[in-house]
Design an enzyme around this catalytic site. Structure first.
Site, short mmCIF file in Angstrom:
data_model
loop_
_atom_site.label_atom_id
_atom_site.label_comp_id
_atom_site.label_asym_id
_atom_site.label_seq_id
_atom_site.Cartn_x
_atom_site.Cartn_y
_atom_site.Cartn_z
N ALA A 238 47.38 41.16 34.64
CA ALA A 238 47.90 41.95 33.51
C ALA A 238 47.32 41.51 32.17
O ALA A 238 47.67 42.07 31.14
CB ALA A 238 49.43 41.88 33.47
N SER B 246 39.64 50.64 45.28
CA SER B 246 38.57 51.31 44.53
C SER B 246 37.87 52.29 45.45
O SER B 246 37.85 52.09 46.68
CB SER B 246 37.55 50.27 44.05
OG SER B 246 36.36 50.92 43.63
N TYR C 76 32.32 43.19 47.37
CA TYR C 76 33.33 43.95 46.63
C TYR C 76 33.81 45.14 47.46
O TYR C 76 35.02 45.37 47.59
CB TYR C 76 32.76 44.41 45.29
CG TYR C 76 33.78 45.12 44.43
CD1 TYR C 76 34.75 44.41 43.74
CD2 TYR C 76 33.78 46.51 44.31
CE1 TYR C 76 35.70 45.05 42.97
CE2 TYR C 76 34.71 47.16 43.53
CZ TYR C 76 35.68 46.43 42.86
OH TYR C 76 36.62 47.08 42.09
N1 LIG Z 1 37.37 49.16 36.01
C1 LIG Z 1 37.12 50.02 36.98
O1 LIG Z 1 36.37 50.99 36.81
C2 LIG Z 1 37.74 49.85 38.32
C3 LIG Z 1 37.48 50.82 39.31
C4 LIG Z 1 38.07 50.68 40.56
C5 LIG Z 1 38.92 49.62 40.81
N2 LIG Z 1 39.15 48.68 39.84
C6 LIG Z 1 40.07 47.58 40.18
O2 LIG Z 1 41.04 47.49 39.16
C7 LIG Z 1 41.58 46.17 39.13
C8 LIG Z 1 41.67 45.70 37.68
O3 LIG Z 1 40.35 45.60 37.17
P1 LIG Z 1 39.98 45.88 35.65
O4 LIG Z 1 38.92 46.93 35.65
O5 LIG Z 1 41.19 46.06 34.81
O6 LIG Z 1 39.23 44.51 35.30
P2 LIG Z 1 39.47 43.39 34.18
O7 LIG Z 1 39.64 44.02 32.84
O8 LIG Z 1 38.34 42.44 34.38
O9 LIG Z 1 40.85 42.71 34.62
C9 LIG Z 1 40.91 41.87 35.72
C10 LIG Z 1 42.20 41.09 35.69
O10 LIG Z 1 42.21 40.20 36.84
C11 LIG Z 1 42.49 38.89 36.38
N3 LIG Z 1 41.88 37.86 37.22
C12 LIG Z 1 40.56 37.64 37.43
N4 LIG Z 1 40.38 36.55 38.18
C13 LIG Z 1 41.62 36.05 38.45
C14 LIG Z 1 42.09 34.93 39.15
N5 LIG Z 1 41.25 34.06 39.74
N6 LIG Z 1 43.44 34.73 39.25
C15 LIG Z 1 44.30 35.59 38.64
N7 LIG Z 1 43.91 36.65 37.94
C16 LIG Z 1 42.58 36.89 37.83
C17 LIG Z 1 41.89 38.85 34.99
O11 LIG Z 1 42.41 37.73 34.29
P3 LIG Z 1 41.67 37.14 32.96
O12 LIG Z 1 42.16 37.97 31.82
O13 LIG Z 1 42.15 35.73 32.94
O14 LIG Z 1 40.19 37.27 33.20
C18 LIG Z 1 42.34 40.20 34.46
O15 LIG Z 1 43.68 40.15 34.04
C19 LIG Z 1 40.67 45.33 40.02
O16 LIG Z 1 41.29 45.12 41.26
C20 LIG Z 1 39.43 46.19 40.20
O17 LIG Z 1 38.79 45.93 41.43
C21 LIG Z 1 38.59 48.77 38.61
#
Ligand SMILES: NC(=O)c1ccc[n+]([C@@H]2O[C@H](COP(=O)([O-])OP(=O)(O)OC[C@H]3O[C@@H](n4cnc5c(N)ncnc54)[C@H](OP(=O)(O)O)[C@@H]3O)[C@@H](O)[C@H]2O)c1
Length: 280
Positions: free
Chosen positions: A11, A138, A163
């Site tokens: 979050a 995803s 991934y």
């Molecule tokens: N963005 C897209 O287009 C997209 C598309 C399809 C699916 N998704 C999925 O959506 C989800 C959220 O991604 P997002 O796009 O919002 O990416 P993001 O902005 O990079 O957010 C990722 C979140 O995961 C946390 N995280 C990373 N490594 C971690 C760890 N070792 N332990 C606990 N928390 C951790 C991060 O914490 P920090 O703040 O500490 O880094 C951040 O809060 C993911 O599962 C991703 O695969 C995203």
């Protein structure tokens, strides 16, 4: 009105942050599982100030360190009577192969195994809450071609391959929970949030970074990307759709491979073995 207790991973950024804000506005009691405590302190203040919801709590949890995942679940079990919504949202993609301190490939552990352990450890609370378990997958699950023998093989590693497999595993996990825990009143849903402008590509390099950067002008906002997660956390009468994969708030057929029950069972059994020392 009864308060909905919701646990969210990831979050502190992007889709997870937007989901937390939206659910705070709907008066959920939020338990944010985070690896960066400083960032989350600031987030908690912002959520409380902007939404008026003071029922926001931070729990340390690094999904790439299973000991902290188990400790986070224990902390929640000591504090809470039940949980109604668990959103397994945190995730990432990594250019290079690396093992976590638990000895598993990082993408696999962050995107799947850490959430598997968290969910299993929280089961007593989830059962009491008749919970919905929401797994942020995803559309790239369509790239998944799991070879269970080579999860930890650096020679076979590719960022997109690892991934895609992990996001396919999110769908297997969703379907397994739906099947195994229906009699306990638990339901589970997977989703694709869209192609969303977040921090997702901030640590990528080379061709992968370029690919995501070129897509940036076409990406939706984090708030829009959070809409399906928020819908699944709040919409009434979703139970008949348990086990489904949602896109834009609608159930959608995932890739054919996502229906493979043998691989699904294999993932469940393998994951149980991998976290067995945490007594789940
Ligand atoms: N963005 C897209 O287009 C997209 C598309 C399809 C699916 N998704 C999925 O959506 C989800 C959220 O991604 P997002 O796009 O919002 O990416 P993001 O902005 O990079 O957010 C990722 C979140 O995961 C946390 N995280 C990373 N490594 C971690 C760890 N070792 N332990 C606990 N928390 C951790 C991060 O914490 P920090 O703040 O500490 O880094 C951040 O809060 C993911 O599962 C991703 O695969 C995203």
């Amino acid at each position: 009105m009864a308060i909905t207790t919701t646990v969210i991973t990831g979050a502190t950024s992007g889709i997870g942050e937007a989901t937390a804000f939206a659910l705070a506005r709907k008066d959920h009691a939020l338990y944010l599982l985070v690896r960066n405590v400083q960032k989350s302190g600031e987030l908690k203040q912002r959520i409380s100030k902007e939404t008026g919801n003071k029922n926001v709590h931070i729990v340390y949890c690094d999904l790439t360190d299973l000991t902290t995942v188990a400790a986070a679940a224990d902390e929640l079990r000591s504090k809470l009577f039940n949980v109604q919504v668990l959103i397994n949202n945190a995730g990432g993609m990594f250019n290079h192969f690396a093992l976590t301190k638990d000895g598993f490939e990082t993408t696999f552990q962050l995107n799947h195994l850490g959430h598997f352990l968290l969910t299993k450890k929280l089961m007593p609370l989830l059962e009491k809450g008749q919970a919905r378990i929401i797994n942020v997958s995803s559309d790239l699950h369509r790239r998944g071609k799991p070879d269970f023998e080579s999860i930890n093989d650096p020679q076979k590693y590719s960022a997109m391959g690892a991934y895609g497999n992990s996001k396919l595993f999110n769908i297997y996990f969703t379907k397994s929970i739906a099947g195994r825990y229906a009699s306990k009143g638990i339901t589970s849903y997977a989703l694709h949030p869209g192609v969303v402008k977040t921090n997702f590509n901030s640590k990528l390099t080379g061709g992968l970074k370029l690919m995501f950067s070129l897509a940036t002008p076409f990406m939706i906002t984090a708030e829009k990307g959070a809409e399906t997660s928020v819908y699944l956390a709040t919409a009434p009468k979703l139970e008949p759709k348990s086990g489904s994969y949602f896109v834009r708030k609608k159930p959608v057929k995932p890739a054919g491979i996502a229906q493979d029950e043998t691989s699904r069972e294999r993932l469940w059994n393998l994951s149980e073995t991998m976290v067995a020392k945490f007594d789940v």
